[in-house]
Design an enzyme around this catalytic site. Sequence first.
Site, PDB file in Angstrom:
ATOM      1  N   HIS A  62       0.851  -1.191   0.000  1.00 31.29           N
ATOM      2  CA  HIS A  62       0.000   0.000   0.000  1.00 31.29           C
ATOM      3  C   HIS A  62       0.886   1.240   0.000  1.00 31.29           C
ATOM      4  O   HIS A  62       2.112   1.150   0.062  1.00 31.29           O
ATOM      5  CB  HIS A  62      -0.966  -0.006   1.183  1.00 31.29           C
ATOM      6  CG  HIS A  62      -0.303   0.071   2.524  1.00 31.29           C
ATOM      7  ND1 HIS A  62       0.477  -0.936   3.038  1.00 31.29           N
ATOM      8  CD2 HIS A  62      -0.302   1.056   3.476  1.00 31.29           C
ATOM      9  CE1 HIS A  62       0.923  -0.587   4.230  1.00 31.29           C
ATOM     10  NE2 HIS A  62       0.476   0.621   4.520  1.00 31.29           N
ATOM     11  N   HIS A  64       1.362   3.878   2.056  1.00 31.01           N
ATOM     12  CA  HIS A  64       1.850   4.615   3.217  1.00 31.01           C
ATOM     13  C   HIS A  64       3.378   4.670   3.199  1.00 31.01           C
ATOM     14  O   HIS A  64       4.055   3.733   2.763  1.00 31.01           O
ATOM     15  CB  HIS A  64       1.337   3.991   4.508  1.00 31.01           C
ATOM     16  CG  HIS A  64      -0.048   4.429   4.861  1.00 31.01           C
ATOM     17  ND1 HIS A  64      -0.908   3.682   5.635  1.00 31.01           N
ATOM     18  CD2 HIS A  64      -0.735   5.570   4.534  1.00 31.01           C
ATOM     19  CE1 HIS A  64      -2.053   4.332   5.769  1.00 31.01           C
ATOM     20  NE2 HIS A  64      -1.971   5.473   5.115  1.00 31.01           N
ATOM     21  N   ASP A  66       5.875   4.424   5.242  1.00 32.77           N
ATOM     22  CA  ASP A  66       6.792   3.461   5.850  1.00 32.77           C
ATOM     23  C   ASP A  66       6.917   2.175   5.031  1.00 32.77           C
ATOM     24  O   ASP A  66       7.683   1.283   5.390  1.00 32.77           O
ATOM     25  CB  ASP A  66       6.380   3.146   7.294  1.00 32.77           C
ATOM     26  CG  ASP A  66       4.972   2.595   7.416  1.00 32.77           C
ATOM     27  OD1 ASP A  66       4.090   3.035   6.660  1.00 32.77           O
ATOM     28  OD2 ASP A  66       4.731   1.736   8.292  1.00 32.77           O
ATOM     29  N   HIS A  67       6.188   2.119   3.908  1.00 32.75           N
ATOM     30  CA  HIS A  67       6.279   0.960   3.017  1.00 32.75           C
ATOM     31  C   HIS A  67       6.836   1.313   1.636  1.00 32.75           C
ATOM     32  O   HIS A  67       7.138   0.406   0.859  1.00 32.75           O
ATOM     33  CB  HIS A  67       4.907   0.302   2.859  1.00 32.75           C
ATOM     34  CG  HIS A  67       4.379  -0.281   4.129  1.00 32.75           C
ATOM     35  ND1 HIS A  67       4.353  -1.635   4.384  1.00 32.75           N
ATOM     36  CD2 HIS A  67       3.865   0.311   5.245  1.00 32.75           C
ATOM     37  CE1 HIS A  67       3.845  -1.855   5.587  1.00 32.75           C
ATOM     38  NE2 HIS A  67       3.541  -0.685   6.128  1.00 32.75           N
ATOM     39  N   HIS A 144      -7.661  -1.641   5.515  1.00 38.08           N
ATOM     40  CA  HIS A 144      -6.798  -0.615   6.090  1.00 38.08           C
ATOM     41  C   HIS A 144      -7.428   0.747   5.810  1.00 38.08           C
ATOM     42  O   HIS A 144      -8.508   0.833   5.221  1.00 38.08           O
ATOM     43  CB  HIS A 144      -5.395  -0.741   5.478  1.00 38.08           C
ATOM     44  CG  HIS A 144      -4.330   0.032   6.173  1.00 38.08           C
ATOM     45  ND1 HIS A 144      -4.213   0.075   7.541  1.00 38.08           N
ATOM     46  CD2 HIS A 144      -3.310   0.800   5.682  1.00 38.08           C
ATOM     47  CE1 HIS A 144      -3.171   0.825   7.862  1.00 38.08           C
ATOM     48  NE2 HIS A 144      -2.612   1.282   6.753  1.00 38.08           N
ATOM     49  N   ASP A 215      -0.694  -3.803   5.459  1.00 41.19           N
ATOM     50  CA  ASP A 215      -1.290  -3.449   6.729  1.00 41.19           C
ATOM     51  C   ASP A 215      -2.778  -3.774   6.681  1.00 41.19           C
ATOM     52  O   ASP A 215      -3.438  -3.541   5.675  1.00 41.19           O
ATOM     53  CB  ASP A 215      -1.131  -1.955   7.000  1.00 41.19           C
ATOM     54  CG  ASP A 215       0.288  -1.550   7.340  1.00 41.19           C
ATOM     55  OD1 ASP A 215       1.165  -2.417   7.346  1.00 41.19           O
ATOM     56  OD2 ASP A 215       0.536  -0.357   7.587  1.00 41.19           O
ATOM     57  N   HIS A 273       5.964  -5.757  11.763  1.00 41.64           N
ATOM     58  CA  HIS A 273       5.313  -4.437  11.771  1.00 41.64           C
ATOM     59  C   HIS A 273       4.892  -4.056  13.198  1.00 41.64           C
ATOM     60  O   HIS A 273       3.757  -3.689  13.466  1.00 41.64           O
ATOM     61  CB  HIS A 273       4.101  -4.448  10.824  1.00 41.64           C
ATOM     62  CG  HIS A 273       3.658  -3.080  10.393  1.00 41.64           C
ATOM     63  ND1 HIS A 273       2.675  -2.374  11.064  1.00 41.64           N
ATOM     64  CD2 HIS A 273       4.025  -2.306   9.349  1.00 41.64           C
ATOM     65  CE1 HIS A 273       2.469  -1.219  10.445  1.00 41.64           C
ATOM     66  NE2 HIS A 273       3.278  -1.153   9.399  1.00 41.64           N
TER      67      HIS A 273
END
Length: 314
Positions: A62, A64, A66-67, A144, A215, A273
């Site tokens: 996805h 976001h 942090d990915h 999510h 997530d 995570h």
Amino acid sequence: MQVTFLGTSSGVPTLNRNVSAMVLKPPQRSELWLFDCGEGTQHQFIRSNLKLSQIKKIFITHMHGDHIYGLPGLLASIGLAGSSSGIELYGPAPLKNFIDSCLYNSSSRLAYSLKFHRVENAANNKEILFEDSELEVKTAPLKHRIPSFAYRVNQKTRPGRFDIEKAKSKGIPPGPVYADLQRGEEVRLEDGRIFSGKEFCGPPRPGVSMVYCTDTVYTESAIEISRKADLLIHESTYSYKETEMAYERGHSTATMAAQIAAKANVDQLILTHLSPRYTPGNQTCPNDLLNEAKAIFPNTQLAKDFLQIDINKS
């Protein structure tokens, strides 16, 4: 099949955990598949025994940060090395614009082909995302705050082990014919004799499977895509004490991850995570999450950066 964790923290890195990234090494291939690419992932490659030049596929769950924040730099570094023959990039539709924009505005040009594949159709229609003679990849929508997708890698059933000594005893000369026999094919020798590969092979060997699920909050689609997997890698951002927060933010507790593993009848669960709030010395630490999950699904392990796991049939 082997997995290596390069980032196991959620949101932000900590002293001991970088943000999300995991590498899969397909069996008997000199290539790597990267799942998510948080900031600093290429530094984690340098600290590991893995090579950027071997990356052939990248799967993003996805959008976001942090990915994905490590992806533009990693792609550019691979280009500067000039050692890649091309990369297949899989992810949500906005990923292409993100990469194109980063490369354009930094005047970066890749010295290799980068082919983008949207995953939404395959996820929503339960279609195979990728397939070759040995492996297949499936994807499924998760739950999510923004669109998020799980990935499952299946190794296909392989022929049984080839009995070389038996073949030699029949006077079959070593060479390419052995490969034909191992595939179960019928072969004719120069002297006219005919042999079936089934005579020399043991029972078919089922392949292994891995599911990467982050997530997401608890959702039936995570159970469905994980059914009977040999390894489920599932996010475990929170403890059960923060269940309300988990639902609000679209994340899982260790309890949720374990419930999904149990209902999907997987062989092994690895928690990843983890929220940076859970550090040794705090009121709740990572081992508390592990114990929380093991109370429901005993064969659970806690991921840590640079942990390597070989996936085998139980």
